[in-house]
Design a protein around this motif. Structure first.
Motif, PDB file in Angstrom:
ATOM      1  N   ILE A 196     -26.643   6.766   9.282  1.00 52.47           N
ATOM      2  CA  ILE A 196     -25.316   6.735   8.653  1.00 52.47           C
ATOM      3  C   ILE A 196     -24.219   6.496   9.683  1.00 52.47           C
ATOM      4  CG2 ILE A 196     -23.606   8.101   7.390  1.00 52.47           C
ATOM      5  CD1 ILE A 196     -25.977   9.537   6.033  1.00 52.47           C
ATOM      6  N   LEU A 197     -24.240   7.275  10.756  1.00 53.35           N
ATOM      7  CA  LEU A 197     -23.167   7.173  11.754  1.00 53.35           C
ATOM      8  C   LEU A 197     -23.170   5.821  12.460  1.00 53.35           C
ATOM      9  CD1 LEU A 197     -23.361  10.792  13.228  1.00 53.35           C
ATOM     10  CD2 LEU A 197     -21.492   9.823  11.862  1.00 53.35           C
ATOM     11  N   LEU A 217     -32.786  15.303   9.414  1.00 54.38           N
ATOM     12  CA  LEU A 217     -31.336  15.090   9.488  1.00 54.38           C
ATOM     13  C   LEU A 217     -30.953  14.244  10.690  1.00 54.38           C
ATOM     14  CD1 LEU A 217     -29.992  18.604   8.433  1.00 54.38           C
ATOM     15  CD2 LEU A 217     -29.750  16.447   7.175  1.00 54.38           C
ATOM     16  N   PHE A 218     -31.685  14.389  11.781  1.00 52.71           N
ATOM     17  CA  PHE A 218     -31.428  13.557  12.956  1.00 52.71           C
ATOM     18  C   PHE A 218     -31.558  12.083  12.600  1.00 52.71           C
ATOM     19  CE2 PHE A 218     -33.452  11.127  16.408  1.00 52.71           C
ATOM     20  CZ  PHE A 218     -32.377  11.062  17.290  1.00 52.71           C
ATOM     21  N   LEU A 219     -32.619  11.734  11.900  1.00 52.04           N
ATOM     22  CA  LEU A 219     -32.824  10.333  11.523  1.00 52.04           C
ATOM     23  C   LEU A 219     -31.773   9.861  10.529  1.00 52.04           C
ATOM     24  CD1 LEU A 219     -36.707  10.083  11.128  1.00 52.04           C
ATOM     25  CD2 LEU A 219     -35.309   9.336  13.044  1.00 52.04           C
ATOM     26  N   LEU A 220     -31.530  10.652   9.495  1.00 54.91           N
ATOM     27  CA  LEU A 220     -30.586  10.240   8.458  1.00 54.91           C
ATOM     28  C   LEU A 220     -29.163  10.115   8.993  1.00 54.91           C
ATOM     29  CD1 LEU A 220     -31.854  12.382   5.438  1.00 54.91           C
ATOM     30  CD2 LEU A 220     -32.351   9.980   5.956  1.00 54.91           C
ATOM     31  N   LEU A 227     -19.754  14.712   9.413  1.00 52.12           N
ATOM     32  CA  LEU A 227     -21.110  14.255   9.734  1.00 52.12           C
ATOM     33  C   LEU A 227     -21.367  14.277  11.233  1.00 52.12           C
ATOM     34  CD1 LEU A 227     -21.775  11.243   7.311  1.00 52.12           C
ATOM     35  CD2 LEU A 227     -22.435  13.636   7.068  1.00 52.12           C
ATOM     36  N   LEU A 228     -20.347  13.924  12.026  1.00 52.32           N
ATOM     37  CA  LEU A 228     -20.505  13.934  13.478  1.00 52.32           C
ATOM     38  C   LEU A 228     -20.723  15.356  13.979  1.00 52.32           C
ATOM     39  CD1 LEU A 228     -20.511  12.434  16.162  1.00 52.32           C
ATOM     40  CD2 LEU A 228     -18.022  12.721  16.250  1.00 52.32           C
ATOM     41  N   TYR A 229     -19.941  16.299  13.468  1.00 54.12           N
ATOM     42  CA  TYR A 229     -20.126  17.697  13.865  1.00 54.12           C
ATOM     43  C   TYR A 229     -21.521  18.191  13.447  1.00 54.12           C
ATOM     44  CZ  TYR A 229     -15.206  18.300  15.165  1.00 54.12           C
ATOM     45  OH  TYR A 229     -13.990  18.212  15.790  1.00 54.12           O
TER      46      TYR A 229
END
Length: 371
Positions: free
Chosen positions: A302-303, A295-298, A8-10
Motif C-alpha cells: 500500500i505505502l 501486515l508487513f507485506l500488505l 498506515l506509516l505509523y
C-alpha cells in the motif's frame, strides 16, 4: 488521504519494531546460540516407533535404528492396526533382534484411528523411563543419534526437542518451500524453549521421560483431538526448567518431503489445527508474529503504491529484511538448510499467504488426521 497514509506509516513502523524484536531478540536466542558439546551417556533408552500402513518405510528405516552406536537401548515397534504388511515386517524384526519389543494395536471403537491411543500402549510397554520418539517414515542421519539426543537428558532436563528435517529434492521448488517452513518453525520453537517458554516439539525427533507423561495423565486432556501427540503434549508438560534443545548435526533426523502441493497442504492443515489448543500465551505470540508478517507485506504494498514517504518506507523494509535474513541465515547454517535462504524472501511471501488460506480452510472444514 494524507492523514490515513500517515496512520498506515505509523502502523508500519510498529510492525517493523515487532518483527525486529522477534527476529533479533527472540529468534536470536537460537540463531546466535553455540553448539554445546555434551558427554554422551549410556542411560537406558526406549526408542518408540508408531506405524500405520508403513511397510516399505519400516523395512528401510528400522535397520538404521538397530545399527545405532549405543550400548543400552530397546526399540518399541507399535503397529496401529495396519492393513498392509507393516505387522509382518515388525514380527520379522522381533524374531531376529532381542532388543525389539512389538506392540500390536487393534481397532478400538472409543479410540478409532487415534495415534495417541497406540502411542500410550507403546509407552506403557517400554522398559525404560527415557523415551525417544521417531516417526515411521523418518530415519536418523547418524549412528550416534540416540547417543546425541540422550546426552541432553539430566536431572533437571526431562524433555529434549530435536530437529526433524526433510530430504533435499533437486530442482523442486516445493521441497524448498517445505524445508523453509520447517526451518522457520524450528527457529521459533527452539528459540522459545531457550527462553523457557517451550510450546511444541515434533514427533519426528523428540524425547521425554516417561514419568512426565504419566504425571500429566498422558494424552487424556486432548485424547479426543486427533492430532497433537507431540506438540500438544509438550505444550502441556514443558516449563521454564525441564526442556532442552539439541541441534547437533548427529541429532538430526530426516524424512521425505511431500511430492505434491495438495498433500503438503493437507499435512499443514493437520498441524495448524492443533495450535488453537495451545496455552494462551503461545497462541498470542504465534498470532502476533504471523499478523506482523502479513501486515508487513500488505502495508509495504500500500505505502509503496502511493509512494508515500517512500524513502522512509524503503529504509524500514531494508531494516526488517536485514534483521530477518541475519537471524534465519544463522539458523539455516546450524540446521544445514543454507540453500533455502537463496530463495528468501520469495519463499516467505508464498508461505505467509499459504498459511492465511489454510487458516480459513480449517474454519470451514476439518482436516483428515491419522491414517
Amino acid at each position: 488521504m494524507a492523514q490515513f497514509l500517515l496512520i498506515l506509516l505509523y502502523s508500519f513502523v510498529t510492525v517493523i519494531i515487532i518483527q525486529v524484536i522477534y527476529y533479533l531478540l527472540i529468534f536470536g536466542k537460537f540463531s546466535f546460540a553455540k553448539f554445546e558439546e555434551k558427554e554422551h551417556l549410556s542411560i537406558p533408552i526406549s526408542v518408540i516407533v508408531c506405524a500405520k500402513n508403513e511397510a516399505e518405510n519400516v523395512k528401510n528405516y528400522v535397520p538404521l535404528l538397530l545399527s545405532q552406536n549405543y550400548p543400552n537401548f530397546e526399540i518399541v515397534l507399535i503397529d496401529d492396526a495396519s492393513s498392509d504388511e507393516t505387522l509382518d515386517v515388525f514380527e520379522d524384526f522381533e524374531k531376529k533382534y532381542a532388543n525389539i519389543k512389538l506392540v500390536k494395536v487393534k481397532n478400538n471403537e472409543a479410540f478409532w484411528g487415534n495415534k495417541k491411543f497406540a502411542l500410550t500402549l507403546g509407552i506403557k510397554a517400554a522398559s525404560h523411563n527415557n523415551l525417544l520418539f521417531i516417526d515411521a517414515d523418518c530415519y536418523p542421519d547418524s549412528d550416534h543419534w540416540i547417543a546425541e539426543m540422550s546426552s541432553s537428558f539430566s536431572e533437571e532436563k526431562s524433555i529434549v526437542l530435536g530437529y526433524g528435517a526433510y530430504e533435499k529434492v533437486e530442482n523442486s521448488f516445493l521441497s524448498k518451500l517445505i524445508r523453509f517452513e520447517t526451518l522457520l518453525t524450528a527457529t521459533q520453537y527452539f528459540s522459545w524453549a531457550k527462553l523457557g517458554k517451550a510450546y511444541m516439539g515434533v514427533g519426528r525427533n523428540l524425547a521425554y521421560k516417561r514419568n512426565e507423561f504419566f504425571n500429566a495423565n498422558g494424552f487424556i486432556e486432548h485424547m479426543k483431538i486427533r492430532s497433537g501427540d507431540d506438540d500438544l503434549l509438550i505444550n502441556q508438560i514443558s516449563n521454564s526448567k525441564n526442556t532442552a534443545i539439541n541441534f547437533n548435526p548427529e541429532s538430526i533426523t530426516f524424512s521425505k518431503s511431500k511430492t505434491s502441493f495438495g498433500d503438503w497442504i493437507m499435512q499443514k492443515r493437520r498441524h495448524i489445527s492443533t495450535a488453537k489448543y495451545y496455552k494462551f500465551f503461545d497462541k498470542f505470540q504465534l498470532a502476533l508474529f504471523f499478523s506482523s508478517q502479513l501486515l508487513f507485506l500488505l502495508l509495504t504494498i500500500i505505502l509503496l503504491s502511493f509512494q508515500y514517504q517512500w524513502i522512509i518506507v524503503v529504509a524500514l523494509i531494508a531494516i526488517r529484511y536485514i534483521a530477518s535474513t541475519i537471524s534465519l541465515g544463522y539458523s539455516a547454517a546450524k540446521l544445514y538448510e543454507k540453500d533455502v535462504m537463496y530463495y528468501y524472501p520469495i519463499l516467505e511471501i508464498i508461505l505467509i499467504f499459504t498459511q492465511l488460506s489454510l487458516f480459513f480452510k480449517n474454519i470451514f472444514s476439518k482436516p483428515v488426521h491419522w491414517k
